[in-house]
Design a protein around this motif. Structure first.
Motif, PDB file in Angstrom:
ATOM      1  N   VAL A 380       0.841  -1.198   0.000  1.00 31.43           N
ATOM      2  CA  VAL A 380       0.000   0.000   0.000  1.00 31.43           C
ATOM      3  C   VAL A 380       0.875   1.246   0.000  1.00 31.43           C
ATOM      4  O   VAL A 380       1.863   1.315   0.732  1.00 31.43           O
ATOM      5  N   CYS A 381       0.489   2.218  -0.815  1.00 29.01           N
ATOM      6  CA  CYS A 381       1.233   3.480  -0.836  1.00 29.01           C
ATOM      7  C   CYS A 381       0.327   4.655  -0.493  1.00 29.01           C
ATOM      8  O   CYS A 381      -0.830   4.706  -0.927  1.00 29.01           O
ATOM      9  N   VAL A 382       0.878   5.573   0.273  1.00 27.80           N
ATOM     10  CA  VAL A 382       0.184   6.816   0.623  1.00 27.80           C
ATOM     11  C   VAL A 382       0.822   7.940  -0.178  1.00 27.80           C
ATOM     12  O   VAL A 382       2.050   8.121  -0.146  1.00 27.80           O
ATOM     13  N   TRP A 383      -0.013   8.661  -0.913  1.00 25.42           N
ATOM     14  CA  TRP A 383       0.484   9.717  -1.798  1.00 25.42           C
ATOM     15  C   TRP A 383      -0.125  11.058  -1.430  1.00 25.42           C
ATOM     16  O   TRP A 383      -1.308  11.131  -1.095  1.00 25.42           O
ATOM     17  N   ASP A 384       0.654  12.110  -1.566  1.00 28.33           N
ATOM     18  CA  ASP A 384       0.097  13.460  -1.524  1.00 28.33           C
ATOM     19  C   ASP A 384      -0.475  13.793  -2.895  1.00 28.33           C
ATOM     20  O   ASP A 384       0.111  13.446  -3.931  1.00 28.33           O
ATOM     21  N   TRP A 385      -1.582  14.502  -2.892  1.00 29.74           N
ATOM     22  CA  TRP A 385      -2.145  14.957  -4.178  1.00 29.74           C
ATOM     23  C   TRP A 385      -1.184  15.949  -4.846  1.00 29.74           C
ATOM     24  O   TRP A 385      -1.104  16.008  -6.070  1.00 29.74           O
ATOM     25  N   ALA A 386      -0.508  16.719  -4.017  1.00 32.94           N
ATOM     26  CA  ALA A 386       0.439  17.698  -4.562  1.00 32.94           C
ATOM     27  C   ALA A 386       1.605  17.831  -3.604  1.00 32.94           C
ATOM     28  O   ALA A 386       1.451  17.661  -2.400  1.00 32.94           O
ATOM     29  N   SER A 387       2.774  18.122  -4.162  1.00 33.27           N
ATOM     30  CA  SER A 387       3.947  18.289  -3.303  1.00 33.27           C
ATOM     31  C   SER A 387       4.521  19.692  -3.417  1.00 33.27           C
ATOM     32  O   SER A 387       5.508  20.010  -2.763  1.00 33.27           O
ATOM     33  N   GLU A 388       3.897  20.502  -4.265  1.00 29.10           N
ATOM     34  CA  GLU A 388       4.388  21.876  -4.424  1.00 29.10           C
ATOM     35  C   GLU A 388       3.259  22.708  -5.050  1.00 29.10           C
ATOM     36  O   GLU A 388       2.222  22.172  -5.437  1.00 29.10           O
ATOM     37  N   PRO A 389       3.439  24.026  -5.137  1.00 25.69           N
ATOM     38  CA  PRO A 389       2.303  24.901  -5.468  1.00 25.69           C
ATOM     39  C   PRO A 389       1.660  24.662  -6.835  1.00 25.69           C
ATOM     40  O   PRO A 389       0.453  24.832  -6.981  1.00 25.69           O
ATOM     41  N   VAL A 390       2.431  24.250  -7.825  1.00 26.29           N
ATOM     42  CA  VAL A 390       1.815  24.047  -9.146  1.00 26.29           C
ATOM     43  C   VAL A 390       0.805  22.898  -9.081  1.00 26.29           C
ATOM     44  O   VAL A 390      -0.330  23.006  -9.569  1.00 26.29           O
ATOM     45  N   GLY A 391       1.217  21.818  -8.450  1.00 20.31           N
ATOM     46  CA  GLY A 391       0.308  20.686  -8.295  1.00 20.31           C
ATOM     47  C   GLY A 391      -0.898  21.064  -7.446  1.00 20.31           C
ATOM     48  O   GLY A 391      -2.029  20.655  -7.741  1.00 20.31           O
ATOM     49  N   ALA A 392      -0.666  21.820  -6.404  1.00 18.89           N
ATOM     50  CA  ALA A 392      -1.769  22.209  -5.513  1.00 18.89           C
ATOM     51  C   ALA A 392      -2.808  23.033  -6.265  1.00 18.89           C
ATOM     52  O   ALA A 392      -4.018  22.840  -6.114  1.00 18.89           O
ATOM     53  N   ARG A 393      -2.344  23.966  -7.094  1.00 15.73           N
ATOM     54  CA  ARG A 393      -3.294  24.762  -7.903  1.00 15.73           C
ATOM     55  C   ARG A 393      -4.098  23.876  -8.834  1.00 15.73           C
ATOM     56  O   ARG A 393      -5.311  24.007  -8.968  1.00 15.73           O
ATOM     57  N   ARG A 394      -3.399  22.953  -9.484  1.00 15.71           N
ATOM     58  CA  ARG A 394      -4.081  22.096 -10.466  1.00 15.71           C
ATOM     59  C   ARG A 394      -5.115  21.201  -9.785  1.00 15.71           C
ATOM     60  O   ARG A 394      -6.227  21.010 -10.289  1.00 15.71           O
ATOM     61  N   MET A 395      -4.742  20.659  -8.615  1.00 17.21           N
ATOM     62  CA  MET A 395      -5.688  19.804  -7.889  1.00 17.21           C
ATOM     63  C   MET A 395      -6.909  20.607  -7.445  1.00 17.21           C
ATOM     64  O   MET A 395      -8.031  20.116  -7.460  1.00 17.21           O
TER      65      MET A 395
END
Ligand code: GUN
Ligand code: ZN
Length: 436
Positions: A380-395
């Motif tokens: 099982v893997c736990v992932w962040d939806w985003a790891s920095e601001p560009v990803g966070a905006r897109r999510m």
């Protein structure tokens, strides 16, 4: 209470069936936001919306994405040392970069250290199971299996068979190779989570006699896997035609030797025809599609839809060092790009399925890995939806689940990975200070 008993909270995503081509709202997707995954003695025992009772140690990853560990169906452990080698297509690339690098794995220390770095790198990218080529040297397979065993991983591998068209220090012979295979099978096949694959590098580097020996091993024990390369590059296909003039096709060389069966994993399969695809389906064999490698070496565009239409199984593979990245999210985004170049669109669901449950089904391992069904081992893997601001905006602006997962595949790298568990045991944890 088992020390491995743990309840993990997060947004669980897995598959109950194979998603259809092009379907972005597939009923095969099982998304369970804010659920608990209960693990006992290394296995998944339940998934539930309610918090478990106080007897369960907890890890709260609320808001994060939980996925089954990725399954990479074709990768070369010694080829970390040739990633990003400039300027060649397949056959020159093998001669110039790859064969010289693989020679070093005759040394037990090199093989042992290489295996450790390789497997830790997979775990640090969310890959918990893999089908792997070491080198021709028996010790390279032995140390790879040992390192996988130490990490509790599901690994399918075998000593590479090559008795011609390879340089000194990288050739075996039929009798010695058979002895080495039998020793390794006795030691590792069915030991813990390990399985042996009869590993024919590709048709040009084995004599007909060696192919026949490999086929006999498969016939004698149908639980063995078989891995090889097929129809990757046009010059390679031409060469196989010259070496095996009696064969109807490249794939037919393997079929005639008894190497095409339910546990066969064939990398690439770009230059196949309809009869080949039907043969794959009839045998129950799978293509390990390796998009990063196909782009990097300029090999061609795999026709995934034709394989699917023919009923042949397709899994996903990084094929490092022809491939440029061990990450399966990188592999998925390259798969999308290959399909786009071929005029097709690959959904996030097809890609994720191929790297989890789809690969498990094709490997006949879906009772063990690939989903969150109770009874499966807890890879099982736990992932962040985003790891920095560009990803966070897109999510933040994604409107549908598919849009979100597709953008996540496009942007996620190993810095998104928080934790990797193998059979319930945490084997990778992102350092607090950032990715090493
Ligand atoms: N065909 C035969 N050997 C190899 C290899 O190591 N990598 C790739 N991509 N294709 C091969
Ligand atoms: Zn390969």
């Amino acid at each position: 209470m088992s020390p491995q008993r743990i309840a993990i909270r997060g947004n669980l995503l897995d598959f109950t069936a194979e998603p259809a081509w092009g379907d972005t709202e597939s009923g095969a997707v099982r998304f369970r936001p804010d659920h608990w995954l209960l693990i006992d003695a290394g296995r998944i025992v339940a998934v539930q919306a309610d918090a478990p009772d106080a007897g369960w140690p907890r890890e709260d990853h609320a808001g994060r994405l939980l996925l089954p560990g990725f399954i990479d169906t074709h990768v070369h452990s010694p080829q970390l040392d040739v990633i990003g080698s400039y300027g060649t297509a397949l056959l020159d690339w093998l001669e110039t970069f790859t064969f010289p690098a693989e020679r070093r794995y005759a040394d037990a220390d090199v093989a042992e250290q290489g295996a450790a770095v390789f497997l830790d790198a997979l775990l640090a990218r969310g890959t918990t199971a893999a089908v792997v080529f070491p080198t021709v040297h028996k010790v390279s397979a032995d140390r790879l299996f040992g390192a996988a065993q130490a990490r509790g991983m599901r690994l399918v591998a075998g000593k590479v068979l090559m008795d011609r068209h390879a340089p000194d220090g990288l050739r075996d012979d039929v009798a010695q190779a058979e002895r080495d295979c039998l020793d390794l099978i006795a030691r590792w096949h069915g030991t813990d989570r390990l399985a042996y694959a009869v590993t024919v590098r590709f048709a040009p580097t084995s004599t007909p006699e060696q192919l026949a020996m490999a086929g006999a091993l498969c016939r004698d024990d149908p639980t063995l896997y078989m891995q090889t390369h097929v129809a990757e590059n046009r010059d390679e296909v031409r060469w196989v035609g010259e070496l095996f003039p009696q064969a109807r096709s490249y794939l037919d060389v393997y079929a005639a030797a008894g190497l095409l069966h339910r546990r066969s994993v064939l990398a690439h399969g770009i230059w196949l025809d309809d009869a080949d695809r039907a043969a794959l389906r009839d045998a129950g064999a799978q293509i390990a599609h390796s998009p990063s490698s196909n782009l990097f070496l300029g090999s061609g565009l795999f026709d995934w839809r034709a394989a699917e239409a023919a009923g042949a199984a397709v899994s996903l593979a990084c094929d490092v060092g022809g491939g440029t990245d061990l990450s399966m999210t990188a592999t998925m985004r390259d798969a999308y790009k290959v399909q786009a170049l071929a005029g097709q669109r690959l959904t996030a669901w097809k890609a994720l399925y191929a790297a989890t449950r789809g690969a498990a089904v094709a490997l006949e391992l879906d009772h063990e890995i690939g989903s969150f069904e109770p009874g499966r081992l807890a890879d099982v893997c736990v992932w962040d939806w985003a790891s920095e601001p560009v990803g966070a905006r897109r999510m933040a602006v994604a409107r549908s689940l598919h849009e979100k997962l597709f953008a996540w595949i496009t942007l996620a790298d190993r810095s998104n990975l928080v934790s990797t568990r193998v059979a319930g045991v945490e084997r990778y944890r992102r350092p607090v200070t950032g990715v090493p």
